[in-house]
Structure formats: structure tokens, C-alpha cells
Design a protein around this motif. Structure first.
Motif, short mmCIF file in Angstrom:
data_model
loop_
_atom_site.label_atom_id
_atom_site.label_comp_id
_atom_site.label_asym_id
_atom_site.label_seq_id
_atom_site.Cartn_x
_atom_site.Cartn_y
_atom_site.Cartn_z
N UNK A 202 0.85 -1.20 0.00
CA UNK A 202 0.00 0.00 0.00
C UNK A 202 0.89 1.25 0.00
N UNK A 203 0.62 2.20 -0.91
CA UNK A 203 1.40 3.44 -0.91
C UNK A 203 1.32 4.14 0.44
N UNK A 204 2.44 4.68 0.88
CA UNK A 204 2.51 5.28 2.21
C UNK A 204 1.65 6.53 2.36
N UNK A 205 1.26 7.12 1.24
CA UNK A 205 0.41 8.32 1.35
C UNK A 205 -1.04 7.95 1.67
N UNK A 206 -1.39 6.67 1.57
CA UNK A 206 -2.74 6.22 1.90
C UNK A 206 -2.75 5.76 3.35
N UNK B 65 1.17 -4.20 6.69
CA UNK B 65 0.49 -3.40 7.71
C UNK B 65 1.34 -3.27 8.96
N UNK B 66 2.03 -4.36 9.34
CA UNK B 66 2.91 -4.31 10.50
C UNK B 66 4.07 -3.35 10.24
N UNK B 67 4.63 -3.45 9.05
CA UNK B 67 5.75 -2.58 8.69
C UNK B 67 5.35 -1.11 8.71
N UNK B 68 4.12 -0.84 8.28
CA UNK B 68 3.63 0.54 8.25
C UNK B 68 3.21 1.03 9.63
N UNK B 69 3.06 0.11 10.59
CA UNK B 69 2.68 0.50 11.94
C UNK B 69 1.23 0.87 12.10
N UNK B 70 0.39 0.43 11.15
CA UNK B 70 -1.04 0.73 11.24
C UNK B 70 -1.79 -0.54 11.62
N UNK B 71 -2.97 -0.42 12.16
CA UNK B 71 -3.79 -1.59 12.46
C UNK B 71 -4.38 -2.18 11.20
N UNK B 72 -4.84 -3.43 11.28
CA UNK B 72 -5.49 -4.08 10.14
C UNK B 72 -6.57 -5.03 10.64
N UNK B 73 -7.70 -5.04 9.94
CA UNK B 73 -8.79 -5.96 10.25
C UNK B 73 -9.19 -6.71 8.99
N UNK B 74 -9.27 -8.03 9.09
CA UNK B 74 -9.64 -8.92 7.98
C UNK B 74 -10.98 -9.54 8.33
N UNK B 75 -11.99 -9.38 7.46
CA UNK B 75 -13.34 -9.84 7.79
C UNK B 75 -13.96 -10.58 6.60
N UNK B 76 -14.49 -11.75 6.86
CA UNK B 76 -15.18 -12.55 5.84
C UNK B 76 -16.61 -12.82 6.31
N UNK B 77 -17.57 -12.53 5.45
CA UNK B 77 -18.97 -12.64 5.83
C UNK B 77 -19.52 -14.05 5.77
N UNK B 78 -18.80 -15.00 6.33
CA UNK B 78 -19.24 -16.39 6.37
C UNK B 78 -18.49 -17.11 7.47
N UNK B 79 -19.02 -18.25 7.89
CA UNK B 79 -18.39 -19.03 8.94
C UNK B 79 -17.76 -20.31 8.44
N UNK B 80 -17.79 -20.51 7.10
CA UNK B 80 -17.23 -21.71 6.46
C UNK B 80 -17.98 -22.97 6.90
#
Length: 263
Positions: free
Chosen positions: A120-124, A149-164
Motif C-alpha cells: 500500500x502506498x505510504x500516502x494512503x 500493515x505491521x511494517x507501516x505500523x497501522x492496524x489491520x482488520x480482515x473480515x469474511x462474511x461467512x463461517x465456512x
């Protein structure tokens, strides 16, 4: 369901016609938004924003923005005020995104240039989120996204709308295709091409059935998500949580969320 297969999805293929991809994304946006699929994860995101002191979400792999409006509304109701969201994708959908911007009075904006979720570009800036798309990434790419995301020091959330679950596959073959045929005329923005490729030459519903089934088979379990996070963040710079959140009417959301320990 523990089975996980790396089959292809039509929407991932570079040569796949954009007009069909857009029609599929319009369907997903309508269903996810109107069913409130991602409302259960609003408290998780509110906590992530509080922990990182942010009021900006950066959505990766946004497609046509399915569910983003309801997440924005749910976070506002949870007390997260002045929240702004920027939509990005490797295959931008500016027409659909402009419609969302108008409905939210500019609170949900977008980046018109293609954005690679693995670099991800650092300006975003903003707490990164990805809805209904993490399963598109094989393990190496999934780790690269989390590592970025870890390298950029920002949080991240991964979400999938199913339970498999197998019953979700059955829905993808039966109830959901019927709903798509009944509801397509109500999708916005209106596109004549969507009607053509739904009712005359039904490429949109057929490709949606295939991609929906493959999506469920490619879905990561919470244990697999935790393992990816450990491998992407061996120095444990982030605090990670993974699990499932159940919607009040039954369906589940599988999630992984992390933010810097120092914050």
C-alpha cells in the motif's frame, strides 16, 4: 468445514470482462449492505480505532464497496464520530464508489488509481480493513498483506462474511441465485448491461454461483488466520485476535484484527 481448496475465481482473472465483474460486485454490495452482514464486527473496529487513535479506515480490495456503508453507520452508532473511509482496489469501481460518496455526503471517499493490497502506498493512511476478499490471497500473499500493515505500523482488520459451513455452500447454489434474479432490477447505480448479462445471457449469476462456492472453500479458519499473523509478525509487534462473530439472525463473520502493541 475444514476443507480448503485453491480453485480459481473468475473475478481474479485479469482477462475477465470488467462489465461482468462489475455486475457481480453490484450484487455483493446490495446483499451485504441490506443484510447488514458486517454490523457484528463494529465493536472490534471501534476498539482498533481507539487503540490506534485513528478516525480513518483504509479499505483494501473494496470491490464495489459492499457493506462499507453499514459499517460506517454502525461505527457512528457505536460512538465513533467524524469517521472517514477510503475505498481502494486493484480493479477500481469509481462509478459505484461515487454513488456511495453521495449517499454518505463524502464520508466514504475513494482512490481512483489501482492499489495493490500487498504494498500500500505510504500516502494512503488509516486503519486497514478488508471485507469479503482476504480469501482471494494465497498464504504467501496473505502474509505479505499482514506484514505490510505491521511494517507501516497501522492496524489491520480482515473480515469474511461467512463461517465456512456446508449449509452456506447450499445457500450459494439455491436461495442466493433466486434472490439475485429477483433483486437485480433494484441494484444501483442502474446499468442496462447488468440486465442483459443477468436475464438474456446469464453470465453474472452463473459466475457468481461459481465464485461464491469457491470463496467458501478458500476461506481461512480463525486458527489459520492466527497462524498467518504469527508468521507475518514474528517479533510480535502487533496484538492479534481471531475468531467469529455471530449476527443476531444467525450468520457468522470470520475475522482477524491486529494493532501495534506500543499504542
Amino acid at each position: 468445514m475444514r476443507l480448503r481448496l485453491r480453485l480459481f475465481e473468475f473475478e481474479d482473472l485479469p482477462w475477465f470482462p470488467p462489465i461482468i465483474r462489475s455486475g457481480m460486485m453490484d450484487y455483493l454490495r446490495f446483499m451485504i449492505s441490506n443484510l447488514g452482514t458486517y454490523r457484528p464486527i463494529a465493536p472490534l473496529l471501534a476498539e482498533g480505532l481507539r487503540r490506534t487513535g485513528q478516525r480513518q479506515l483504509l479499505e483494501l480490495g473494496a470491490g464495489s464497496g459492499g457493506g462499507t456503508e453499514t459499517v460506517w453507520q454502525a461505527l457512528n452508532e457505536a460512538g465513533v464520530k467524524q469517521l472517514r473511509i477510503t475505498l481502494t482496489d486493484l480493479y477500481p469501481q469509481p462509478e459505484a464508489w461515487q454513488d456511495i460518496a453521495e449517499h454518505t455526503h463524502g464520508a466514504i471517499g475513494h482512490e481512483e488509481a489501482p492499489v495493490n493490497a500487498l504494498a500500500v502506498p505510504r500516502n494512503l493512511r488509516g486503519f486497514r480493513v478488508i471485507f469479503s476478499a482476504f480469501h482471494h490471497f494465497p498464504p504467501d500473499a496473505a502474509r505479505a498483506m499482514l506484514r505490510d500493515a505491521v511494517r507501516a505500523g497501522t492496524g489491520i482488520g480482515v473480515f469474511e462474511g461467512a463461517g465456512k459451513h456446508w449449509w452456506e455452500v447450499l445457500l450459494a447454489w439455491t436461495v442466493l441465485p433466486v434472490a439475485q434474479l429477483l433483486l437485480t432490477p433494484f441494484f444501483r447505480p442502474f446499468r442496462l448491461s447488468r440486465l442483459l448479462f443477468t436475464y438474456v445471457l446469464p453470465l453474472i449469476p452463473l459466475c457468481t454461483i461459481w465464485d461464491g462456492t469457491v470463496s467458501l472453500l478458500r476461506l481461512y479458519t480463525p486458527a489459520e488466520l492466527q497462524a498467518l499473523a504469527r508468521e507475518a509478525d514474528p517479533e510480535q509487534r502487533f496484538i492479534w485476535q481471531a475468531g467469529k462473530k455471530r449476527h443476531w439472525w444467525g450468520p457468522e463473520v470470520t475475522y482477524l484484527i491486529g494493532w501495534p502493541r506500543s499504542q
